[in-house]
Design a protein around this motif. Structure first.
Motif, PDB file in Angstrom:
ATOM      1  N   PRO A  68       0.817  -1.221   0.000  1.00 56.19           N
ATOM      2  CA  PRO A  68       0.000   0.000   0.000  1.00 56.19           C
ATOM      3  C   PRO A  68       0.846   1.264   0.000  1.00 56.19           C
ATOM      4  CG  PRO A  68      -0.006  -1.016   2.176  1.00 56.19           C
ATOM      5  CD  PRO A  68       0.759  -1.942   1.276  1.00 56.19           C
ATOM      6  N   PHE A  69       0.267   2.351  -0.461  1.00 56.66           N
ATOM      7  CA  PHE A  69       0.938   3.647  -0.399  1.00 56.66           C
ATOM      8  C   PHE A  69       1.198   3.980   1.071  1.00 56.66           C
ATOM      9  CE2 PHE A  69       1.297   8.252  -0.419  1.00 56.66           C
ATOM     10  CZ  PHE A  69       2.093   8.471  -1.527  1.00 56.66           C
ATOM     11  N   PRO A  70       2.379   4.523   1.401  1.00 57.94           N
ATOM     12  CA  PRO A  70       2.707   4.761   2.823  1.00 57.94           C
ATOM     13  C   PRO A  70       1.885   5.870   3.473  1.00 57.94           C
ATOM     14  CG  PRO A  70       4.489   5.531   1.402  1.00 57.94           C
ATOM     15  CD  PRO A  70       3.497   4.872   0.510  1.00 57.94           C
ATOM     16  N   ARG A  71       0.702   5.477   3.967  1.00 59.34           N
ATOM     17  CA  ARG A  71      -0.200   6.399   4.663  1.00 59.34           C
ATOM     18  C   ARG A  71      -0.757   5.668   5.875  1.00 59.34           C
ATOM     19  NH1 ARG A  71      -2.140  11.367   3.654  1.00 59.34           N
ATOM     20  NH2 ARG A  71      -4.289  10.792   3.289  1.00 59.34           N
ATOM     21  N   PRO A  72      -1.120   6.400   6.913  1.00 54.99           N
ATOM     22  CA  PRO A  72      -1.737   5.731   8.065  1.00 54.99           C
ATOM     23  C   PRO A  72      -3.020   5.013   7.643  1.00 54.99           C
ATOM     24  CG  PRO A  72      -1.264   8.037   8.550  1.00 54.99           C
ATOM     25  CD  PRO A  72      -0.990   7.846   7.103  1.00 54.99           C
ATOM     26  N   ALA A  73      -3.351   3.931   8.332  1.00 51.86           N
ATOM     27  CA  ALA A  73      -4.496   3.097   7.941  1.00 51.86           C
ATOM     28  C   ALA A  73      -5.813   3.885   7.943  1.00 51.86           C
ATOM     29  CB  ALA A  73      -4.598   1.910   8.884  1.00 51.86           C
ATOM     30  N   ASN A  74      -5.944   4.844   8.851  1.00 50.47           N
ATOM     31  CA  ASN A  74      -7.208   5.589   8.944  1.00 50.47           C
ATOM     32  C   ASN A  74      -7.180   6.911   8.169  1.00 50.47           C
ATOM     33  OD1 ASN A  74      -5.362   6.828  10.515  1.00 50.47           O
ATOM     34  ND2 ASN A  74      -6.696   7.129  12.303  1.00 50.47           N
ATOM     35  N   ALA A  75      -6.195   7.085   7.282  1.00 54.13           N
ATOM     36  CA  ALA A  75      -6.079   8.341   6.530  1.00 54.13           C
ATOM     37  C   ALA A  75      -7.273   8.497   5.582  1.00 54.13           C
ATOM     38  CB  ALA A  75      -4.779   8.355   5.738  1.00 54.13           C
ATOM     39  N   PRO A  76      -7.745   9.735   5.375  1.00 49.62           N
ATOM     40  CA  PRO A  76      -8.905   9.948   4.501  1.00 49.62           C
ATOM     41  C   PRO A  76      -8.560   9.683   3.030  1.00 49.62           C
ATOM     42  CG  PRO A  76      -7.998  12.044   5.236  1.00 49.62           C
ATOM     43  CD  PRO A  76      -7.230  10.982   5.940  1.00 49.62           C
ATOM     44  N   PRO A  77      -9.577   9.522   2.169  1.00 47.44           N
ATOM     45  CA  PRO A  77      -9.295   9.339   0.745  1.00 47.44           C
ATOM     46  C   PRO A  77      -8.590  10.574   0.171  1.00 47.44           C
ATOM     47  CG  PRO A  77     -11.678   9.543   1.136  1.00 47.44           C
ATOM     48  CD  PRO A  77     -11.013   9.526   2.457  1.00 47.44           C
ATOM     49  N   ARG A  78      -7.797  10.329  -0.860  1.00 44.87           N
ATOM     50  CA  ARG A  78      -7.014  11.433  -1.443  1.00 44.87           C
ATOM     51  C   ARG A  78      -7.553  11.810  -2.808  1.00 44.87           C
ATOM     52  NH1 ARG A  78      -1.237  11.568  -0.274  1.00 44.87           N
ATOM     53  NH2 ARG A  78      -0.613  10.418  -2.120  1.00 44.87           N
ATOM     54  N   TYR A  79      -7.633  13.111  -3.036  1.00 40.11           N
ATOM     55  CA  TYR A  79      -8.119  13.607  -4.321  1.00 40.11           C
ATOM     56  C   TYR A  79      -7.102  14.559  -4.940  1.00 40.11           C
ATOM     57  CZ  TYR A  79     -12.534  11.825  -2.530  1.00 40.11           C
ATOM     58  OH  TYR A  79     -13.513  11.015  -2.017  1.00 40.11           O
ATOM     59  N   GLY A  80      -7.069  14.549  -6.273  1.00 47.22           N
ATOM     60  CA  GLY A  80      -6.118  15.401  -6.980  1.00 47.22           C
ATOM     61  C   GLY A  80      -6.795  16.298  -7.994  1.00 47.22           C
ATOM     62  N   SER A  81      -6.217  17.479  -8.167  1.00 48.21           N
ATOM     63  CA  SER A  81      -6.751  18.388  -9.180  1.00 48.21           C
ATOM     64  C   SER A  81      -5.608  19.080  -9.918  1.00 48.21           C
ATOM     65  CB  SER A  81      -7.705  19.400  -8.538  1.00 48.21           C
ATOM     66  OG  SER A  81      -8.394  20.109  -9.544  1.00 48.21           O
TER      67      SER A  81
END
Ligand SMILES: Cc1cc2nc3c(=O)[nH]c(=O)nc-3n(C[C@H](O)[C@H](O)[C@H](O)COP(=O)(O)O)c2cc1C
Length: 188
Positions: A107-120
């Motif tokens: 998995p991408f190195p983020r905490p397990a409870n991290a929110p979804p990520r969006y890009g613009s």
């Protein structure tokens, strides 16, 4: 900020978007790629061992931010129908995350409870061609995928026929669109 031109059209729009995001409550961090020492990916494939990059330069700082952020907003002009080399070098160096995802199946190195990520994306260009942003949008699609960010093309701000440095300051409608886009991105 992927333009080599400080206080140019991309940066003016980006600052408006970041203002919108900050006023929506986001903690904002801006990186000007042009001031950094970021070499291109050499395809040494060292990242195939454990997903880390063996090239030591300012990209280390960018990696930390890419892993920390819940939203990624790229602002850049179109150069030769694609992204400028400063932005493209940064993107190429995220190959380590592509390897992590598709070769090492981690998995991408983020905490397990991290929110979804969006890009613009905020894109500017001097001409008005229908396909002016196609190359950049395609590159960003694969960049966002590598860093496990969902691209929100519905929020992309693509502005044609802007060329002189700072010319965008006279286009209040577009500046307002940038502000609103930043706000929406933060509120997703
Ligand atoms: C090397 C270079 C290549 C460019 N290529 C294109 C292009 O392919 N299409 C286009 O519409 N504008 C092109 N432009 C114009 C820039 O996109 C335009 O000046 C833009 O407003 C610059 O944004 P900035 O002020 O954020 O740097 C190019 C400019 C430069 C310097």
């Amino acid at each position: 900020m992927g333009s080599p031109r400080r206080e140019g059209n991309s940066e003016i729009l980006l600052d408006r978007a970041l203002k919108g995001a900050a006023e929506a409550g986001a903690e904002v961090k801006k990186i000007r790629l042009v001031g950094l020492n970021i070499s291109g990916c050499t395809e040494c494939n060292d990242c195939y061992d454990d997903g880390s990059c063996s090239t030591a330069d300012d990209m280390d700082r960018v990696y930390r931010v890419l892993e920390w952020a819940d939203r990624i907003l790229i602002a850049a002009p179109i150069f030769f129908m694609g992204l400028p080399s400063q932005a493209k070098a940064m993107i190429d160096r995220t190959q380590r995350y592509w390897v992590l995802k598709y070769v090492l199946h981690q998995p991408f190195p983020r905490p397990a409870n991290a929110p979804p990520r969006y890009g613009s994306f905020i894109g500017v260009g001097a001409t008005k061609g229908k396909r002016l942003f196609d190359g950049a949008i395609s590159t960003l699609k694969y960049f966002f995928d590598a860093i496990s960010v969902e691209p929100r093309e519905d929020l992309y701000l693509l502005i044609r026929m802007v060329d002189e440095k700072g010319e965008i300051r006279e286009r209040e409608t577009e500046l307002d669109s940038a502000y609103k886009m930043g706000k929406k991105l933060a509120e997703l």
